[in-house]
Design a protein around this motif. Structure first.
Motif, PDB file in Angstrom:
ATOM      1  N   UNK A   1       2.096  -5.033   8.982  1.00  0.00           N
ATOM      2  CA  UNK A   1       2.523  -4.208   7.772  1.00  0.00           C
ATOM      3  C   UNK A   1       3.851  -4.014   8.271  1.00  0.00           C
ATOM      4  N   UNK A   2       4.743  -4.207   7.292  1.00  0.00           N
ATOM      5  CA  UNK A   2       6.293  -3.720   7.272  1.00  0.00           C
ATOM      6  C   UNK A   2       6.702  -2.652   6.601  1.00  0.00           C
ATOM      7  N   UNK A   3       7.403  -1.937   7.075  1.00  0.00           N
ATOM      8  CA  UNK A   3       8.167  -0.814   6.259  1.00  0.00           C
ATOM      9  C   UNK A   3       9.577  -1.341   5.752  1.00  0.00           C
ATOM     10  N   UNK A   4       9.573  -1.208   4.382  1.00  0.00           N
ATOM     11  CA  UNK A   4      10.928  -1.555   3.776  1.00  0.00           C
ATOM     12  C   UNK A   4      11.422  -0.846   2.553  1.00  0.00           C
TER      13      UNK A   4
ATOM     14  N   UNK B   1       9.500   3.807  -2.294  1.00  0.00           N
ATOM     15  CA  UNK B   1      10.974   3.109  -2.372  1.00  0.00           C
ATOM     16  C   UNK B   1      10.611   1.472  -3.238  1.00  0.00           C
ATOM     17  N   UNK B   2       9.458   1.085  -3.680  1.00  0.00           N
ATOM     18  CA  UNK B   2       9.261   0.053  -4.462  1.00  0.00           C
ATOM     19  C   UNK B   2       8.879   0.378  -5.929  1.00  0.00           C
ATOM     20  N   UNK B   3       8.925   1.513  -6.183  1.00  0.00           N
ATOM     21  CA  UNK B   3       8.413   1.932  -7.432  1.00  0.00           C
ATOM     22  C   UNK B   3       9.186   1.252  -8.653  1.00  0.00           C
ATOM     23  N   UNK B   4      10.470   1.443  -8.523  1.00  0.00           N
ATOM     24  CA  UNK B   4      11.241   0.827  -9.919  1.00  0.00           C
ATOM     25  C   UNK B   4      11.230  -0.413  -9.975  1.00  0.00           C
TER      26      UNK B   4
ATOM     27  N   UNK C   1       0.956  -0.982   0.063  1.00  0.00           N
ATOM     28  CA  UNK C   1       0.069  -0.259   0.070  1.00  0.00           C
ATOM     29  C   UNK C   1       0.821   1.166  -0.111  1.00  0.00           C
ATOM     30  N   UNK C   2       0.202   2.475  -0.004  1.00  0.00           N
ATOM     31  CA  UNK C   2       0.996   3.534  -0.307  1.00  0.00           C
ATOM     32  C   UNK C   2       1.464   4.000   0.674  1.00  0.00           C
TER      33      UNK C   2
ATOM     34  N   UNK D   1       1.155 -14.710   2.629  1.00  0.00           N
ATOM     35  CA  UNK D   1       1.294 -13.390   2.391  1.00  0.00           C
ATOM     36  C   UNK D   1       2.226 -12.768   3.352  1.00  0.00           C
ATOM     37  N   UNK D   2       2.492 -11.445   2.609  1.00  0.00           N
ATOM     38  CA  UNK D   2       3.161 -10.568   3.253  1.00  0.00           C
ATOM     39  C   UNK D   2       2.752  -9.098   2.910  1.00  0.00           C
ATOM     40  N   UNK D   3       2.723  -8.127   3.842  1.00  0.00           N
ATOM     41  CA  UNK D   3       2.129  -6.840   3.486  1.00  0.00           C
ATOM     42  C   UNK D   3       3.238  -5.624   3.786  1.00  0.00           C
ATOM     43  N   UNK D   4       3.643  -4.784   3.061  1.00  0.00           N
ATOM     44  CA  UNK D   4       4.658  -3.949   2.815  1.00  0.00           C
ATOM     45  C   UNK D   4       4.124  -2.578   2.475  1.00  0.00           C
ATOM     46  N   UNK D   5       4.964  -1.442   3.092  1.00  0.00           N
ATOM     47  CA  UNK D   5       4.892  -0.034   2.633  1.00  0.00           C
ATOM     48  C   UNK D   5       6.273   0.455   2.141  1.00  0.00           C
ATOM     49  N   UNK D   6       6.619   1.052   1.140  1.00  0.00           N
ATOM     50  CA  UNK D   6       7.968   1.385   0.722  1.00  0.00           C
ATOM     51  C   UNK D   6       8.656   2.670   1.554  1.00  0.00           C
TER      52      UNK D   6
END
Length: 330
Positions: free
Chosen positions: A72-75, A98-101, A23-24, A49-54
């Motif tokens: 939810x993890x911050x990565x 941070x996950x965009x690219x 998610x954003x 499952x794994x749930x993250x925010x960049x």
């Protein structure tokens, strides 16, 4: 491909054994509620499952009242090895931070599913389920979960309701159907009063004092045919207060008498601003798109660079271009 491709979205979730949910940046209750609800639902279906925010910036404490938000993890990098990557409530790919690219590269493999409700979302996934008629991304997900034969329970209902109640401003805007959806979710025994307190009414004394400081700088700016109620939140206030308190600032200028647009400029770091637009007469999504932002017709946002007077001047110019474009179309 159709933007409202519910069946393809459901099929992708059914076929995948392992799923990474994203998610954003600077998440709100719809972002956290969507990610947490999908996580709980997929676990019920036996998925890994794994749930993250960049991002590295912590999530607002009040959002941890949403079930499974603490998972939810911050990565800084995209977790590897998942069959499917699902973005929820991300109106554009840059909102994945941070996950965009890595996600951009992954989209070409057919393994990115975008689930969203923002009208400006052009669809950056391999599969796109974007339904702007829905009040929140959690409303989109409710239909998906029904298609997956997920058994809604109190935890999932809480997650879904969190996105609905906040993205409708406590049901001040939306379709008549939003009340039917709320009634269905309340059936699972939700304490809706406490949810509202947790997500919209919970502030510290420091947050309230910050609100006072920012409001003291309220400016009314003439922009051609428009009058803007504007607030500027400097970086030291943004970094030392909760996201929920900072985001609440837009409610003070959303419908300020004598103006037709409310704008809040929030400095994320020196010279980098997150800009929130609100209006009942101006198409905020159209204006935000001029800056590669997006959102909904009455509520949208974008990122701006520069000093306050510069970014205000750029918005004034954009509104002039908006008026010219819409005058031509009449």
């Amino acid at each position: 491909m159709r933007r409202t491709d519910y069946q393809s979205a459901a099929d992708a979730l059914i076929e995948a054994s392992s799923i990474c949910i994203i998610t954003h940046l600077r998440p709100d209750a719809d972002a956290i509620g969507s990610a947490a609800a999908l996580n709980l639902a997929l676990r019920q279906r036996g998925k890994q499952t794994r749930t993250v925010i960049g991002q590295e910036h912590p999530i607002s404490n009040n959002l941890f009242t949403i079930p499974a938000a603490d998972e939810i993890e911050l990565v800084n990098t995209l977790p590897k090895g998942y069959d499917l990557y699902v973005t929820v409530d991300c109106g554009s790919i840059d909102r994945t931070g941070a996950l965009m690219r890595e996600l951009e590269k992954m989209a070409g493999t057919g393994r990115v599913l975008c689930i969203d409700h923002h009208a400006s979302n052009r669809g950056f996934g391999s599969i796109n389920l974007i339904d702007p008629e829905c009040e929140s991304t959690t409303v989109v997900l409710l239909d998906v979960l029904d298609m997956l034969s997920v058994q809604i329970d109190r935890g999932i209902a809480h997650c879904l309701y969190a996105g609905l109640v906040t993205d409708t401003g406590s049901f001040r805007w939306g379709r008549p159907a939003m009340h039917d959806i709320a009634a269905r979710l309340m059936f699972y025994g939700l304490d809706t009063k406490q949810i509202a307190v947790d997500l919209m009414d919970s502030n510290t004394a420091d947050d309230v004092q910050m609100v006072g400081r920012v409001l003291s700088g309220l400016r009314i700016i003439e922009a051609g045919e428009h009058r803007l109620g504007t607030l500027i939140v400097p970086v030291e206030e943004v970094q030392s207060h909760s996201d929920s308190a900072v985001e609440s600032m837009v409610d003070f200028v959303r419908a300020l008498k004598g103006t037709d647009m409310g704008v809040v400029f929030k400095e994320q770091r020196a010279g980098v601003w997150a800009v929130s637009l609100r209006s009942s007469t101006v198409n905020c999504a159209q204006v935000a798109l001029m800056f590669d932002g997006g959102g909904h017709i009455p509520a949208a946002g974008y990122t701006a660079l520069g000093k306050p007077e510069e970014i205000i001047a750029h918005l004034v110019d954009a509104l002039a271009a908006y008026d010219e474009e819409n005058a031509v179309g009449e």
